[in-house]
Every structure is written in structure tokens, then in C-alpha cells.
Design a protein around this motif. Sequence first.
Motif, mmCIF file in Angstrom:
data_model
loop_
_atom_site.group_PDB
_atom_site.id
_atom_site.type_symbol
_atom_site.label_atom_id
_atom_site.label_comp_id
_atom_site.label_asym_id
_atom_site.label_seq_id
_atom_site.Cartn_x
_atom_site.Cartn_y
_atom_site.Cartn_z
ATOM 1 N N TYR A 17 -89.576 7.052 -6.414
ATOM 2 C CA TYR A 17 -88.852 6.185 -7.335
ATOM 3 C C TYR A 17 -87.523 6.800 -7.759
ATOM 4 N N LEU A 18 -87.406 8.132 -7.718
ATOM 5 C CA LEU A 18 -86.103 8.752 -7.932
ATOM 6 C C LEU A 18 -85.122 8.270 -6.867
ATOM 7 N N ALA A 19 -85.595 8.205 -5.624
ATOM 8 C CA ALA A 19 -84.727 7.740 -4.542
ATOM 9 C C ALA A 19 -84.369 6.279 -4.705
ATOM 10 N N ARG A 20 -85.325 5.458 -5.178
ATOM 11 C CA ARG A 20 -85.035 4.031 -5.396
ATOM 12 C C ARG A 20 -83.933 3.871 -6.451
ATOM 13 N N ALA A 21 -84.039 4.632 -7.533
ATOM 14 C CA ALA A 21 -83.043 4.543 -8.599
ATOM 15 C C ALA A 21 -81.679 5.045 -8.128
ATOM 16 N N LEU A 22 -81.675 6.141 -7.374
ATOM 17 C CA LEU A 22 -80.429 6.702 -6.863
ATOM 18 C C LEU A 22 -79.690 5.677 -6.010
ATOM 19 N N GLU A 23 -80.406 5.045 -5.106
ATOM 20 C CA GLU A 23 -79.788 4.045 -4.242
ATOM 21 C C GLU A 23 -79.347 2.826 -5.051
ATOM 22 N N HIS A 24 -80.170 2.398 -5.973
ATOM 23 C CA HIS A 24 -79.851 1.222 -6.792
ATOM 24 C C HIS A 24 -78.562 1.430 -7.587
ATOM 25 N N ALA A 25 -78.320 2.660 -8.023
ATOM 26 C CA ALA A 25 -77.134 2.969 -8.822
ATOM 27 C C ALA A 25 -75.897 3.228 -7.968
ATOM 28 N N GLY A 26 -75.999 3.052 -6.651
ATOM 29 C CA GLY A 26 -74.847 3.260 -5.782
ATOM 30 C C GLY A 26 -74.563 4.719 -5.484
ATOM 31 N N MET A 27 -75.620 5.562 -5.510
ATOM 32 C CA MET A 27 -75.460 6.995 -5.278
ATOM 33 C C MET A 27 -76.168 7.456 -4.008
ATOM 34 N N GLY A 28 -76.319 6.546 -3.043
ATOM 35 C CA GLY A 28 -77.062 6.865 -1.828
ATOM 36 C C GLY A 28 -76.528 8.055 -1.069
ATOM 37 N N ASP A 29 -75.214 8.309 -1.137
ATOM 38 C CA ASP A 29 -74.650 9.449 -0.412
ATOM 39 C C ASP A 29 -75.104 10.790 -0.987
ATOM 40 N N GLN A 30 -75.753 10.777 -2.129
ATOM 41 C CA GLN A 30 -76.272 12.005 -2.716
ATOM 42 C C GLN A 30 -77.776 12.171 -2.486
ATOM 43 N N LEU A 85 -84.564 6.609 7.235
ATOM 44 C CA LEU A 85 -84.219 5.423 8.013
ATOM 45 C C LEU A 85 -83.531 4.357 7.176
ATOM 46 N N THR A 86 -83.981 4.166 5.926
ATOM 47 C CA THR A 86 -83.463 3.060 5.126
ATOM 48 C C THR A 86 -82.250 3.429 4.275
ATOM 49 N N ILE A 87 -82.190 4.684 3.791
ATOM 50 C CA ILE A 87 -81.044 5.107 2.977
ATOM 51 C C ILE A 87 -80.013 5.831 3.836
ATOM 52 N N VAL A 88 -80.434 6.887 4.537
ATOM 53 C CA VAL A 88 -79.474 7.695 5.300
ATOM 54 C C VAL A 88 -78.937 6.899 6.493
ATOM 55 N N ALA A 89 -79.825 6.467 7.393
ATOM 56 C CA ALA A 89 -79.381 5.654 8.526
ATOM 57 C C ALA A 89 -79.024 4.240 8.085
ATOM 58 N N GLY A 90 -79.660 3.763 7.020
ATOM 59 C CA GLY A 90 -79.274 2.499 6.398
ATOM 60 C C GLY A 90 -79.796 1.247 7.084
ATOM 61 N N ILE A 91 -80.850 1.366 7.876
ATOM 62 C CA ILE A 91 -81.353 0.219 8.648
ATOM 63 C C ILE A 91 -82.409 -0.521 7.834
ATOM 64 N N ARG A 92 -82.163 -1.810 7.603
ATOM 65 C CA ARG A 92 -83.102 -2.641 6.840
ATOM 66 C C ARG A 92 -83.093 -4.066 7.393
ATOM 67 N N PRO A 93 -84.205 -4.799 7.223
ATOM 68 C CA PRO A 93 -84.151 -6.230 7.538
ATOM 69 C C PRO A 93 -83.328 -6.967 6.491
ATOM 70 N N LYS A 94 -82.426 -7.817 6.939
ATOM 71 C CA LYS A 94 -81.689 -8.675 6.006
ATOM 72 C C LYS A 94 -82.510 -9.917 5.674
ATOM 73 N N THR A 95 -83.230 -10.400 6.684
ATOM 74 C CA THR A 95 -84.138 -11.530 6.512
ATOM 75 C C THR A 95 -85.497 -11.131 7.078
ATOM 76 N N PRO A 96 -86.570 -11.818 6.687
ATOM 77 C CA PRO A 96 -87.917 -11.401 7.092
ATOM 78 C C PRO A 96 -88.073 -11.245 8.601
#
Length: 210
Positions: free
Chosen positions: A72-85, A127-138
Motif C-alpha cells: 500500500y506504500l507503493a499504491r500511495a506513492l504512485e497515486h501521488a505522482g511519485m512513481g519515479d521514486q 511490471l505495473t509501476i516501473v515498466a508501466g504496463i497495465r490494461p486500459k480496458t478489461p
Amino acid sequence: MCWNDAYHLLADTPTQKHYSQHANVLGVWLDVIPREQQKYLLNKIFSVSDPGFTAHGSVPDMTIATYYFRFYLARALEHAGMGDQYLKLLKPWHDMVALGLTTWAEQPEPTRSDSHAWSAHPNFDFLTIVAGIRPKTPGFSTITVEPHLGSLRHVISAVPTGMRMVEADYTSDGSGVIAEITLPSNVAGQLLWKGKSLALRAGHQQLRLP
């Protein structure tokens, strides 16, 4: 009732006698903490546990998150626009490797190699934060790629989907990042980079990101 104006943090209860990373991380992730305060607050609470984060102002004693809650620390970090950290959050995993563990532990020392899912979440975050790959739609019918490379100079990644692999390779050459993205046939998407959106098509494509 739990907000403390002196510390600019959420206390665990309205008596404000105890603080934790847990309450504040959830406060950021769920936008209980206003957007404009989120980065300031996260830097403060991460400063007590993770090198590379600096607090401004005093920080009370607080309970820090162990392996499982650091998801959840990682979820909050990404949510706040701090993914590069994000990579700065990985010290506990470097420490486990230094201890000679061959699989991830359930809890901090004293511990053992448990191959425990509680602490395996960097596999997801790479995969989801560093590489950034996610489904945009289901079902990955369309795809979003939003990398957060931090200090990494080269990243090779692949994510299996029901329509074959999504591949994303990144190389930093000093003047920017070369991104090579391969999407399955009949699948389109978007690459998000520094506030801009670039269209992605099926197949292989190379993009230069400033």
C-alpha cells in the motif's frame, strides 16, 4: 478529528497519541489527504524508514509498515505522482538478499526464506509501476504504458495477456529514453510520459521520449 496540524499527519485515533505509516498511506491513496499535500506527507512518513526521502518539519514516533503493508506504500506513492521514486522503497528487499534469503520472508528479522506472497509484491510493481504496463480496458483489449524508470538505465519487460505478450524495453541514452513497445495484433493503446499521451498501435514501434 485525527488530523494533527502541528505534524501535518493523520493520527491513528482522535486522541492523537499514536501515529503510523499505515493510516497516512491510506489517507493519501483514498484522497482523504488533499492532493496538494500528498507528496509532502509521503516524504515525511517515508523518511523514517526509507533512505532517499527527506522530511520537512518534525516527525512523531510512528509505527512503520512491514513487508505486506508496503504494498500500500507503493499504491500511495504512485497515486501521488511519485512513481519515479518507487525504487527507493526496495531497501527491505535488498536487505533480505544481503541476509542470504533465497525467497522472500513473511516478516522482518528474526525470519527465514518463506517464499511468502505477502512480500512478493515488487514482482507486480516492477511490471505495473516501473515498466508501466497495465490494461486500459478489461482483458487488455486496449493497453496503457506509463513507465517510471527512476535511476534505471535499461529495462526489459514483458507481460502475458490473453492475446499474447505485451513487451516494453527502455534505454536511457543521456538525452532521453528510447522506448520499444510491442503490442499484440488488433490491440492499440497509449504511452503516457511526462503529462503527454502518445498513441500505440499493434506490433512493434520505437519512440524517443525526451
